[in-house]
Structures are given as C-alpha cells and as structure tokens.
Write an enzyme that holds these catalytic residues in place. Structure first.
Site, mmCIF file in Angstrom:
data_model
loop_
_atom_site.group_PDB
_atom_site.id
_atom_site.type_symbol
_atom_site.label_atom_id
_atom_site.label_comp_id
_atom_site.label_asym_id
_atom_site.label_seq_id
_atom_site.Cartn_x
_atom_site.Cartn_y
_atom_site.Cartn_z
ATOM 1 N N ASP A 165 0.868 -1.184 0.000
ATOM 2 C CA ASP A 165 0.000 0.000 0.000
ATOM 3 C C ASP A 165 0.899 1.227 0.000
ATOM 4 O O ASP A 165 2.096 1.138 0.258
ATOM 5 C CB ASP A 165 -0.873 -0.001 1.262
ATOM 6 C CG ASP A 165 -1.718 1.258 1.371
ATOM 7 O OD1 ASP A 165 -2.367 1.629 0.376
ATOM 8 O OD2 ASP A 165 -1.711 1.897 2.443
ATOM 9 N N SER A 166 0.294 2.376 -0.249
ATOM 10 C CA SER A 166 1.035 3.632 -0.208
ATOM 11 C C SER A 166 1.520 3.963 1.199
ATOM 12 O O SER A 166 2.385 4.811 1.363
ATOM 13 C CB SER A 166 0.146 4.761 -0.711
ATOM 14 O OG SER A 166 -1.034 4.823 0.054
ATOM 15 N N CYS B 106 -11.355 3.321 -0.401
ATOM 16 C CA CYS B 106 -9.997 3.695 0.002
ATOM 17 C C CYS B 106 -9.727 2.906 1.266
ATOM 18 O O CYS B 106 -10.609 2.790 2.132
ATOM 19 C CB CYS B 106 -9.911 5.198 0.269
ATOM 20 S SG CYS B 106 -8.401 5.695 1.120
ATOM 21 N N THR B 107 -8.533 2.344 1.366
ATOM 22 C CA THR B 107 -8.291 1.403 2.464
ATOM 23 C C THR B 107 -8.311 2.052 3.852
ATOM 24 O O THR B 107 -8.353 1.348 4.859
ATOM 25 C CB THR B 107 -6.947 0.665 2.264
ATOM 26 O OG1 THR B 107 -5.944 1.624 1.980
ATOM 27 C CG2 THR B 107 -7.059 -0.334 1.135
ATOM 28 N N HIS B 108 -8.276 3.394 3.913
ATOM 29 C CA HIS B 108 -8.436 4.047 5.211
ATOM 30 C C HIS B 108 -9.898 4.067 5.669
ATOM 31 O O HIS B 108 -10.173 4.164 6.866
ATOM 32 C CB HIS B 108 -7.972 5.508 5.139
ATOM 33 C CG HIS B 108 -6.499 5.710 5.300
ATOM 34 N ND1 HIS B 108 -5.601 5.389 4.316
ATOM 35 C CD2 HIS B 108 -5.759 6.221 6.326
ATOM 36 C CE1 HIS B 108 -4.377 5.692 4.730
ATOM 37 N NE2 HIS B 108 -4.444 6.183 5.944
ATOM 38 N N GLU C 227 -5.771 9.795 9.751
ATOM 39 C CA GLU C 227 -4.386 9.798 10.244
ATOM 40 C C GLU C 227 -4.206 10.788 11.401
ATOM 41 O O GLU C 227 -3.299 10.626 12.216
ATOM 42 C CB GLU C 227 -3.426 10.074 9.085
ATOM 43 C CG GLU C 227 -3.567 8.981 8.027
ATOM 44 C CD GLU C 227 -2.328 8.700 7.222
ATOM 45 O OE1 GLU C 227 -1.412 9.542 7.216
ATOM 46 O OE2 GLU C 227 -2.266 7.616 6.603
ATOM 47 N N TYR D 248 -0.631 8.237 -2.484
ATOM 48 C CA TYR D 248 -0.679 7.986 -3.929
ATOM 49 C C TYR D 248 -1.852 8.720 -4.588
ATOM 50 O O TYR D 248 -1.864 8.891 -5.802
ATOM 51 C CB TYR D 248 -0.844 6.486 -4.206
ATOM 52 C CG TYR D 248 0.399 5.647 -4.045
ATOM 53 C CD1 TYR D 248 1.601 6.192 -3.598
ATOM 54 C CD2 TYR D 248 0.367 4.290 -4.356
ATOM 55 C CE1 TYR D 248 2.731 5.386 -3.460
ATOM 56 C CE2 TYR D 248 1.498 3.489 -4.228
ATOM 57 C CZ TYR D 248 2.676 4.044 -3.772
ATOM 58 O OH TYR D 248 3.783 3.250 -3.645
ATOM 59 N N GLY D 249 -2.833 9.122 -3.766
ATOM 60 C CA GLY D 249 -4.127 9.567 -4.292
ATOM 61 C C GLY D 249 -4.094 10.798 -5.176
ATOM 62 O O GLY D 249 -5.048 11.091 -5.881
ATOM 63 N N CYS E 147 -4.248 -1.215 -2.073
ATOM 64 C CA CYS E 147 -4.390 0.229 -2.189
ATOM 65 C C CYS E 147 -5.293 0.466 -3.384
ATOM 66 O O CYS E 147 -5.025 -0.044 -4.475
ATOM 67 C CB CYS E 147 -3.007 0.845 -2.420
ATOM 68 S SG CYS E 147 -3.020 2.585 -2.874
ATOM 69 N N ASN E 148 -6.383 1.184 -3.165
ATOM 70 C CA ASN E 148 -7.323 1.394 -4.259
ATOM 71 C C ASN E 148 -6.692 2.181 -5.392
ATOM 72 O O ASN E 148 -6.907 1.869 -6.565
ATOM 73 C CB ASN E 148 -8.561 2.137 -3.748
ATOM 74 C CG ASN E 148 -9.497 1.218 -2.991
ATOM 75 O OD1 ASN E 148 -10.370 0.610 -3.586
ATOM 76 N ND2 ASN E 148 -9.294 1.092 -1.687
ATOM 77 N N THR E 149 -5.908 3.204 -5.061
ATOM 78 C CA THR E 149 -5.304 4.020 -6.111
ATOM 79 C C THR E 149 -4.329 3.191 -6.933
ATOM 80 O O THR E 149 -4.346 3.233 -8.171
ATOM 81 C CB THR E 149 -4.578 5.233 -5.494
ATOM 82 O OG1 THR E 149 -5.504 5.959 -4.681
ATOM 83 C CG2 THR E 149 -4.045 6.137 -6.572
#
Lengths: 297, 297
Positions: free
Chosen positions: A35-36, A209-211, A177, A67-68, A98-100
C-alpha cells in the site's frame, strides 16, 4: 511518537538477489501485500482474520505516501519497484492493498509480477453488484481512484444497467491519520461528501480507500441502516483465499503459535507512525518495521 | 482538472550536465526555489512581488509530496536531488521554500549547494522576535516542522527569554488543497488547533507552513487584531534581496516585459493540479510545468 517505532538498519535485512529464481515458492510462502502507507493494513487485518494460516510480508510506501494525488505513470513506477522488492522475500502472490494503485497500476503489476496478483477493486465491485437492489452504487475514494473510473468500469462490465456515482473525499485520509475518528468535524465532512450520493438514492456504498473502513461506524451512523456498506478489504481477503486454493497455493498447515515473524513489515521511511498505527488496528503486536530504500529497486 | 496542465516530455528539457561548471552564474541568473509541492508558490509569489527583476526556476516535488510526515534522512535525500537538478539550470542561489525541508535539511543543502542558500525559518523567526511584546510566540506548522523545533531554536538563540509554543496542524494543508478556504469547517479546525496557543496568550503567530498564508485572512478573522501574524514567505523574499545584494548577485537590470520565461516551473509528477494552483495564486500566467525524473538526480 518516537520510542515506539523500532527502525532497524537496512544492513540487517535478509534481502535476496533481485531477479533470483522463484523455485523456493510454495503454499507456505508468504503473501506480499503493499500500500502507499498505512491504509493497506486494513487489508492485512482482513487476511489475518480470514486466512489465519497465511504468512504476510507487508510493504508501506511511507516515503512517498499518499498515492491519491499522483499520476498513473508515477504510481506504475512505484508499484514496479515495490513488487521487485517483495519478490526478494519469496512471496507466492501479490495483494495490491491500495485502491489508487489498483486503479492505476494493477495491469502493470500483473504484467511484471510473474505470480498471482489480486487488487482491492474487483472484489469490492463484485460484492456491490450482488448487494444493490435499486442498481445505484456509490463509491467514495481518493481523487485519483475516482478519476481512474475503475470501480465504475468493473461494475458496468458486470451489469451495464447499474448507475455508479463516484465522490472524491480527499479530507478523509488526513482525518483518519489525525485520529479524529469519532469527531463532530469528521461527521460534518463525511456528510458534506456523501450529500450528493444520498440525494441520488444509492443503496450501496463502496468504501473505496483502504483508510475508510476505519470510519465505517461513523459512516454507518450517518447514513443509517438502509444503505449497504461494502468493505473491499474484507472481500479481497475472501477472494484471495479462493484464488490461492485454485492455484494450489493456500497454506494447509496450521501455523504454530511459536512461529517467529509470520507477519513482517517493511516501509520506505521511518517517520515513526507506522507501528503505532499498525498496533492500533491489527490483532497482532507489531514491534518493528524495517526501512527499505525502495527507490533502488 | 485535466486539460489545463500542459506536461511536456522530459526529452524537451534543456537539462545541462550534472556537476558542470558554474562559470555561467551571474546576477542575471535565476534563483532556484523548491518546495515539496504547491506551498512554496507563496514564497515564489513574494519574490515576484518584492524582487521583480529576478528570474525564478521553481521545482515542486509533486511526486513525493507531502514532506511533513517524513523523516530527516528522507527529506535530506530529496533536497539533495532537487538541488542537483536546480543547479543544472544555472541558478545563482537556492531558496528552500518549504518549512519542513528548511527545518530538516537546510544544513545539508548549505553543505552541498556551493551557492548561497536561504530557508524560510530564519527570516520568519527574526521578524517574530522583533514583533512580540509579551515574549510569547506561537508557531503553527506540519508535524515534522514542529517536532524538529527549528523555529524555537532560532528564536531562543536570538532571545532566550521568549517562550515559543508550537502546534502541529496536519489538517490545514489538505484543507487548502481541497479549496475549502472560506469555510465553516476550516474555521472550526483552525480554532481547534489555535485554542491552546490563544489560551497561553501568544501575541505573535508564525504561519510556519508555506500553505498557511493562503488561510491568512481566515486566521486573522478568527484570532482578531491583537495578534501579529508573521508570514515567513514575505520575510524570506526581503532577506533574499539583502543576501543577493551583499553577494553582488542582485539583478540590476529591469527585465523586459518581452523576456520569454523569466519564471520556469518544474515538477516531479504531472498530476495536473500544479498549474491550476499556480495560476490561482501567482500574479503571472503559468502555462506549463515540466516533469523532471527527480529520483535520477
């Protein structure tokens, strides 16, 4: 948060030759997850929960996060470097957590990895198609993921009648975050982003988005029970299990509780928040994350 | 926002040999200005306004933005690469137009640049020391800048009696980049961050991140007229002019309005928002930003 993060020197790393033979790969080899930065840990978490016999090598690109807001060419280059690193760890499969990176670079990763690859978008999209009744699916994600249109493209490939509404939510990752999860400001920002989607009557919402799974209970509270929330991290873990089984790569042996380091963590920068975050969301204790000079891969 | 950004191929770039001689440098050479991305444009803007005869080569590290949550070693490496690139453009001086890069890497940039270097922290800190009457100065900045403690260290070097209160504000950059400048949510977040500083009675507040001057009028509205706001971007432009004069490097000739490209812009990624943002804040029309493969420097 210094003091919690134990950053070991790169010289300690048991890194194998790049481009070495893959003959060591077996069903007991680890799965490479990247992931980013931190978000992909929600995917690692679902793999730990749902595929408890599997080993994981996680890479978080904390030096180049996020990355977004970056271009396809850049994300492809970053992904290639990461896969080259992960392959030095004898992984048996790659999870683009990571979706992006999935939206912009999964084809490139598939083309270059030489082992099975799974991203987070297809599993999430498939489950959303199953879930929707009124054929209106909302997707919330980073700007790059929305612009890439990959969720919409996969969903419409499965059912061209479904209407997909995307909403970029650039503030949600910083909010997570910052730790402002259960917070009035966060609620207000979520509602602002979701306003349009709710007005258009979506009955299914992909947390793209993984967050975002970390905001799941806030989002649930705000949208009410009438909307199905899709967590692609969970769907990806389930589909990963099927993919490994089909390819004869699923770990069959119960892991011993004494096995050292079934889960190993690597980052591109030791900014110090990785292990804190990991320990706040994973069911295991993460003591160290090793720094990899990823630009050299 | 595709369509606005004109990204030219790197092959078009008139890049000189790295490590070439510096014999072409004169008072008419451009000033190299760099930042992690967009924020440093507020410094470029002050240089354009206050030193109108100067030429500028701007580099925004859009592929690796933000710097605010990365480590000292990483920011030092990034800064070295950027200075190596900027020197291929025959610059006469370097402006580190990023508080985080100044806090973490200015010594490294000074050590390696071989030409005059100025950062944004010293000029802002000096003006704050002049401005405070009650010897209580607040600093708002990224987490990395606050943790580095550079503002506090410079200020206390000038007057050990001054109390410096720092507050990391990780949400403010995303808010500015989302364009939520005059916005109730932004006001609420600013107030949450400033609450402690205001309670401690600071009479001077340093906007210690190059994005924050874009929130200046909101912050002014919220803190009232009794607090002096320090914009290090402005102070840096003024001190840069003095430094160039002292070194015989200040451009003495009025630039012709027909001079092509007195301001040139480079980025590490063509994510497409750079020129939009530049055009929204600069007094000149920015048509192109060229992409530089900065990791190769």
């Amino acid at each position: 948060m210094p003091g919690v993060f134990i950053c070991e020197e790169i010289e300690d790393l048991p890194i194998r030759e790049i481009g070495g033979e893959e003959s060591d790969i077996s069903a007991e080899s680890p799965i490479g997850v990247f992931d980013s930065g931190l978000g992909g840990l929600t995917v690692a978490r679902e793999i730990m929960r749902n595929l408890p016999n599997e080993r994981i090598v996680y890479f978080g690109d904390t030096a180049r996060v996020p990355y977004g807001n970056k271009s396809k060419a850049t994300i492809e280059r970053y992904s290639r470097q990461i896969v080259r690193f992960l392959k030095t760890q004898d992984i048996k499969a790659v999870v683009v957590a990571c979706n992006t990176a999935t939206a912009l670079a999964i084809d490139e990763v598939r083309r270059t990895a030489g082992i099975p690859v799974i991203g987070v978008i297809e599993p999430g999209a498939k489950m959303a198609v199953k879930a929707t009744k009124n054929k209106r699916i909302g997707v919330i994600a980073t700007r790059a993921t929305i612009q890439a249109g990959e969720y919409a493209s996969v969903i419409r490939g499965l059912d061209p009648e479904i209407r997909v509404l995307g909403q970029a939510c650039p503030m949600l990752v910083p909010l997570v975050e910052e730790g402002w999860i259960h917070d009035r400001i966060t609620d207000e920002i979520i509602l602002r982003y979701l306003d349009d989607l709710l007005e258009h009557g979506v009955d299914t919402l992909i947390l793209g988005c993984t967050h975002y799974p970390l905001l799941r209970s806030e989002i649930r509270k705000l949208v009410g029970g009438g909307i199905t929330l899709i967590n692609p991290a969970y769907e990806t873990a389930i589909e990963l299990g099927q993919m490994l089984s089909e390819q004869g790569l699923r770990s069959q042996t119960m892991r011993s509780p004494e096995e050292p380091n079934p889960y190993r963590f690597f980052v591109s920068d030791d900014a110090g928040r990785f292990t804190d975050f990991a320990n706040s969301i994973l069911p295991v204790d993460v003591k160290t994350a090793r720094v990899v000079p990823i630009e050299e891969y």
